[in-house]
Design an enzyme around this catalytic site. Structure first.
Site, PDB file in Angstrom:
ATOM      1  N   LYS A  19     -66.439   6.523  -0.924  1.00  0.00           N
ATOM      2  CA  LYS A  19     -66.845   5.684   0.228  1.00  0.00           C
ATOM      3  C   LYS A  19     -65.464   5.109   0.702  1.00  0.00           C
ATOM      4  CE  LYS A  19     -69.812   1.848   1.465  1.00  0.00           C
ATOM      5  NZ  LYS A  19     -70.998   1.078   1.031  1.00  0.00           N
ATOM      6  N   SER A  52     -75.341   1.171   3.299  1.00  0.00           N
ATOM      7  CA  SER A  52     -74.025   1.700   4.256  1.00  0.00           C
ATOM      8  C   SER A  52     -73.398   2.924   3.429  1.00  0.00           C
ATOM      9  CB  SER A  52     -72.838   0.595   4.143  1.00  0.00           C
ATOM     10  OG  SER A  52     -72.620   0.044   2.864  1.00  0.00           O
ATOM     11  N   SER A 110     -76.878  -1.358  -0.308  1.00  0.00           N
ATOM     12  CA  SER A 110     -76.085   0.011   0.094  1.00  0.00           C
ATOM     13  C   SER A 110     -75.639   1.222  -0.830  1.00  0.00           C
ATOM     14  CB  SER A 110     -74.524  -0.487   0.673  1.00  0.00           C
ATOM     15  OG  SER A 110     -74.765  -0.895   1.961  1.00  0.00           O
TER      16      SER A 110
HETATM   17  N1  GLN Z   1     -77.769  -3.596   4.924  1.00  0.00           N
HETATM   18  C1  GLN Z   1     -77.048  -4.633   4.355  1.00  0.00           C
HETATM   19  C2  GLN Z   1     -75.986  -5.328   5.302  1.00  0.00           C
HETATM   20  O1  GLN Z   1     -76.030  -4.608   6.249  1.00  0.00           O
HETATM   21  C3  GLN Z   1     -76.587  -3.999   2.915  1.00  0.00           C
HETATM   22  C4  GLN Z   1     -75.031  -3.432   3.099  1.00  0.00           C
HETATM   23  C5  GLN Z   1     -74.345  -3.310   1.918  1.00  0.00           C
HETATM   24  O2  GLN Z   1     -74.992  -3.555   0.856  1.00  0.00           O
HETATM   25  N2  GLN Z   1     -73.185  -2.979   2.033  1.00  0.00           N
HETATM   26  O3  GLN Z   1     -75.620  -6.087   4.978  1.00  0.00           O
END
Ligand code: GLN
Length: 484
Positions: free
Chosen positions: A75, A152, A176
């Site tokens: 990532k 994400s 994410s």
């Molecule tokens: N969808 C969640 C957010 O936007 C989680 C994102 C994540 O775990 N990085 O904060």
């Protein structure tokens, strides 16, 4: 196609000299060339460099380590020496940022002989659940390219599901790793907060962020976790809890295991196919010797609102370093210092990052701190207590990962709150700092993957992996591949 092998399959073949690390790497690179234009998962890779690294492993002729010669994608928030890292944000992309240091997680994997191919897509600074906030555009779901791969870590999940790599790294702050794994039909593990190091992984919300793997099987997750888990002197929040032998733990029996089904995760309006798949999975665990028990996690309904106060508060502080001086792109001819900051940050950050900086700055401001930030911290404690109470009667908790299968691209465009609500089942575990596993457990009638989530008490990764491994051996969902 060699790139569709799991870590353990590829390892056996390399050890038996049936294939070389170079051949395995070539297969991943060919696959990226063949399919990535359809899904947009890989945002940076250097084929020459990756092949050179693979040749070096072949020359060493030492394949004792299960990770030796295994190609992975990372990532785009993990810093790797000499490799562009942008968090999929223009603020770093415009500056061609190349880190001078290596994240502990990638360093530990490379020390074991794993080979980094390059970088995969994420929402900007991991803020989002669809990769739609990435400056490189959305990653498409390998199962249906009109849909998102999740986020994400959408690039990480799509790349594993499309066999562009053998495994990938993601990060999980509020879901994410688990949600994209579920949308793309792969295995993903959010670890206990502090089980793996966050050093060198760009922060979004430091009290929630975790680094972890996405892979094709639970056994592979165990192999990766073995390499990356444990205390890191460079990250004071890593714990000293001993690291068990995760692979050896996989085959222990589930007999006597108590698995809780939380009633708050089965809501009247929820997607029927998701609900049916989870209830079917409960039966599979039952057939393996587990007992299914109803449990209640009454604070679940406050989790999303609490997270979207705490997460932006931490974001507002973490994003301060992107000021165009320490990090971040530069602008020409500023009128003065304030003008410089304003232009760097307004040009460099996207809408979601700006929204969170504003919400967080507001929640932390002197006049509102007690009403929002302090209150949210208090509710966070109640959420932890919910899980502690539940774990006095059950060993693990089974639930869906997400209320729906993969969303259509643009489905929640212009409605950030609708997008936030999609995190309802993955945020509570993150708030409590507990580990949770996401595994394929079915498909909708439109052939979209559905994932189950197993959560356990702090440091229970060994038990989670054992339960996941038993489920995987009993079912065939993880063997299904998208037609690309
Ligand atoms: N969808 C969640 C957010 O936007 C989680 C994102 C994540 O775990 N990085 O904060």
């Amino acid at each position: 196609m060699l790139s569709s092998l799991t870590i353990s399959e590829a390892h056996k073949k390399m050890k038996a000299k049936e294939i070389s690390a170079e051949e395995l790497m070539r297969s991943c690179l060919e696959r990226i060339d063949a399919v990535d234009t359809k899904i947009n998962a890989v945002i940076w890779h250097d084929a020459e460099r990756a092949l050179q690294e693979a040749k070096k492993i072949d020359q060493k002729k030492s394949f004792d380590d299960p990770l030796a010669g295994i190609p992975f994608l990372t990532k785009d928030v993990y810093c790797e020496v000499g490799i562009p890292t942008t968090a999929c944000s223009n603020i770093l992309r415009n500056k061609n940022y190349v880190p001078p240091f290596e994240s502990t997680t990638t360093k530990r994997l490379k020390a074991r002989g794993a080979l980094s191919i390059g970088k995969v897509n994420t929402d900007e600074f991991t803020m989002g659940g669809s990769t739609e906030t990435s400056c490189y555009g959305v990653t498409k779901n390998p199962w249906d390219q009109t849909r998102v791969a999740g986020g994400s870590s959408g690039g990480s999940a799509a790349a594993v599901s499309a066999d562009e790599c053998i495994f990938s790294l993601g990060t999980d702050t509020g879901g994410s790793i688990r949600q994209p794994a579920s949308f793309c039909s792969c295995a993903g593990l959010r670890v206990t907060y502090g089980r793996t190091s966050r050093f060198g992984a760009m922060s979004m919300a430091s009290s929630l962020d975790t680094t972890g793997p996405l892979a094709k099987t639970v056994e592979d997750l165990a192999i990766i976790l073995q390499a990356i888990a444990g205390k890191d002197p460079l990250d004071a929040t890593t714990g000293d809890a001993p690291v068990p032998d995760y692979q050896a733990g996989l085959t222990k029996l589930l007999k006597g295991l108590r698995i809780g089904l939380p009633k708050e995760y089965f809501l009247p309006g929820m997607n029927k196919e998701v609900e049916a798949a989870i209830r079917e999975s409960a039966k599979v665990f039952q057939s393996l010797g587990a007992t299914i028990v109803d449990v209640s996690l009454p604070m679940t309904k406050y989790a999303v609102a609490t997270y979207y106060v705490l997460c932006p508060s931490e974001v507002s502080s973490n994003m301060a370093r992107y000021d165009g001086i320490r990090f971040g792109h530069t602008v020409e001819k500023p009128e003065n210092l304030i003008d410089y900051y304003e232009r760097v940050r307004s040009e460099g950050f996207g809408a979601e990052v700006k929204r969170r900086i504003m919400v967080g700055t507001f929640a932390l401001s002197a006049g509102y701190f007690d009403a929002y930030y302090r209150k949210a911290q208090q509710v966070r404690t109640l959420i932890c207590k919910d899980f502690n109470d539940a774990f006095t009667t059950v060993d693990l908790i089974l639930s869906p990962v997400a209320p729906n299968p993969a969303l259509k691209i643009g489905e929640h465009a212009g409605d950030p709150v609708a997008m936030y609500l999609e995190d309802v089942f993955t945020i509570p575990q993150a708030m409590a700092g507990i580990p949770a596993l996401s595994l394929p457990c079915g498909f909708s009638k439109d052939n979209l993957p559905i994932g189950l989530q197993l959560a356990g008490p702090q440091w229970s990764e060994e038990l989670l992996l054992r339960a996941g491994y038993a489920f995987e051996r009993e079912t065939e969902w993880h063997t299904k591949k998208p037609a690309l």
